[in-house]
Design an enzyme around this catalytic site. Sequence first.
Site, PDB file in Angstrom:
ATOM      1  N   ASP A  79      50.365  52.970  52.955  1.00 13.53           N
ATOM      2  CA  ASP A  79      50.061  52.029  51.890  1.00 13.53           C
ATOM      3  C   ASP A  79      49.698  52.826  50.646  1.00 13.53           C
ATOM      4  OD1 ASP A  79      47.463  52.924  52.268  1.00 13.53           O
ATOM      5  OD2 ASP A  79      46.696  51.024  53.052  1.00 13.53           O
ATOM      6  N   ARG A 116      40.616  41.135  51.267  1.00 10.52           N
ATOM      7  CA  ARG A 116      40.369  42.266  50.374  1.00 10.52           C
ATOM      8  C   ARG A 116      41.068  42.016  49.039  1.00 10.52           C
ATOM      9  NH1 ARG A 116      41.471  48.681  51.594  1.00 10.52           N
ATOM     10  NH2 ARG A 116      43.549  47.942  52.184  1.00 10.52           N
TER      11      ARG A 116
END
Length: 550
Positions: free
Chosen positions: A463, A174
């Site tokens: 996150d 990603r």
Amino acid sequence: MAAHQGPVGASPVAPAVTVAGPHVHRSEEVLTPGAVAFVAGLHRAFEGRRRELLAARGARRAEIARTGVLDFLPGTADVRAGDWKVAEAPHALQDRRVEITGPTDRKMVINALNSGARIWLADFEDATAPTWENVVGGQVNLIDAFEGRIDFTTPAGKAYALKPAAELATVVVRPRGWHLDENHLLVDGAPVAGAFVDFGLYFFHNAARLLAKGAEDPNSGPYFYLPKIESHLEARLWNDVFTHAQAELGIPHGTVRATVLIETITAAFEMDEILYELRDHAAGLNAGRWDYLFSIVKNFRDAGERYVLPDRNGVTMVSPFMAAYTRLLVRTCHRRGAHAIGGMAAFIPSRRDPEVNAAALEKVTADKDREAGQGFDGSWVAHPDLVPVARASFDAVLGERPHQKDNPGPDGPVTAGQLLDVAGARGSCTRAGLHNAVQVGVRYIESWLRGTGAVGIFHMMEDAATAEISRSQVWQWVHNGVVLADTGERATAELVRALVAAELAELRAEQGEETYRSGRWEEAARLFEQVALEEEFADFLTLPALPLLG
């Protein structure tokens, strides 16, 4: 090239490419002249379009603010009605029943590949604080993993090494979203998009390597997760980047495969169009829960009480508007021959508190049972101990089948009204929820500023996405004058500042003065108050945070 600051392939008068970051161990293996030139080529070919698309985001947000509505695009109705499918998934991406996510530090690389998950999302985005060391070092670690030479030993002497290749997860990288610049790499005096750096370095070094390995290991290929996409035009840009990159390196067209995170409310209205733009390279869509909630707050922040979200932990996937979102995702994917991947189980198992652990595992099991029953082909976890939990849920439904694309998903149309029915969410706005948002926001930002982008807080893996929903909810509650259900207080900037101050005092007492001062708590608190309380809503908290990262 040398891995220190300086120009690359340019005259002393007008350097074309400058590496402005500090020296990183073994960076000369990643920042080679060829690799840097490849990234510079991406920048020169596509930077103008990226900038135009970022400007279009702002214009669309302004239109949503003006009208208070969002709907499916009338100009792409033929795409939604058409009978087309994406390319067949390669062998490595046929069975995706469990995917684990995490940053690309050396220990995580080994643990994720060894976890028993089918897929590892190697994350340069929300789980990575983009220090130059993390950006370049993560690329080194992936190359070492593919070459079978990665290992890691803790200061206490515990050693980590890879299992046999046949037991390892397939890597899906990603890169950063379109909005983030990489200030440590300049082309023609301008910073390169973090997306071009992450994708470009990885593809340049590993696409041919993975294809060569594929002759004996079918679980190899240049595969990607695409984050933060807000429109099909942004997906079109990625598709053109893939086409360009494959042509430049002589990689067959269609080798790249990408799964798109549907983690913005605008993208939810363009799922068909996004898959269509990427149809030669598409692998599936993923339900990115936390950024999706953040996107709702960001886009409808001027729309008043009907878009006010309750406590973040009270908004579950069975809330009506979230259930509509997942129904549409499964139905769209399976109609188009793509995989539908479920959301994150962010719980971190605890071996010290069996009672808390058992309750959390029960919730994770129920969540994954729901996803498998809804028609999803796989789902995410954040910790290796959750891999068997998620696998059991999907094994029970899939059996030996790699996926369930023959399952069209729940019946009934999904309307714009259902996707936007935030007011139908169960739950309340509470002082406890406000306190938790402050705690998570401040603690996460402090960790991020020290270079750690994934951190365990209160038994949850947090996150940047979870930090975003925390700070955006605070902003939303304060600007709407929300009355807190459990205390009767009104959410105000003064109350939030008091909670921040109390959190800092508690952290100082817990850690002791020396440890507290060695952290970056005061900076984190100031930044949290900035992005949670200022009148002007920052599009992403990482944008004002980047200059502080170094």
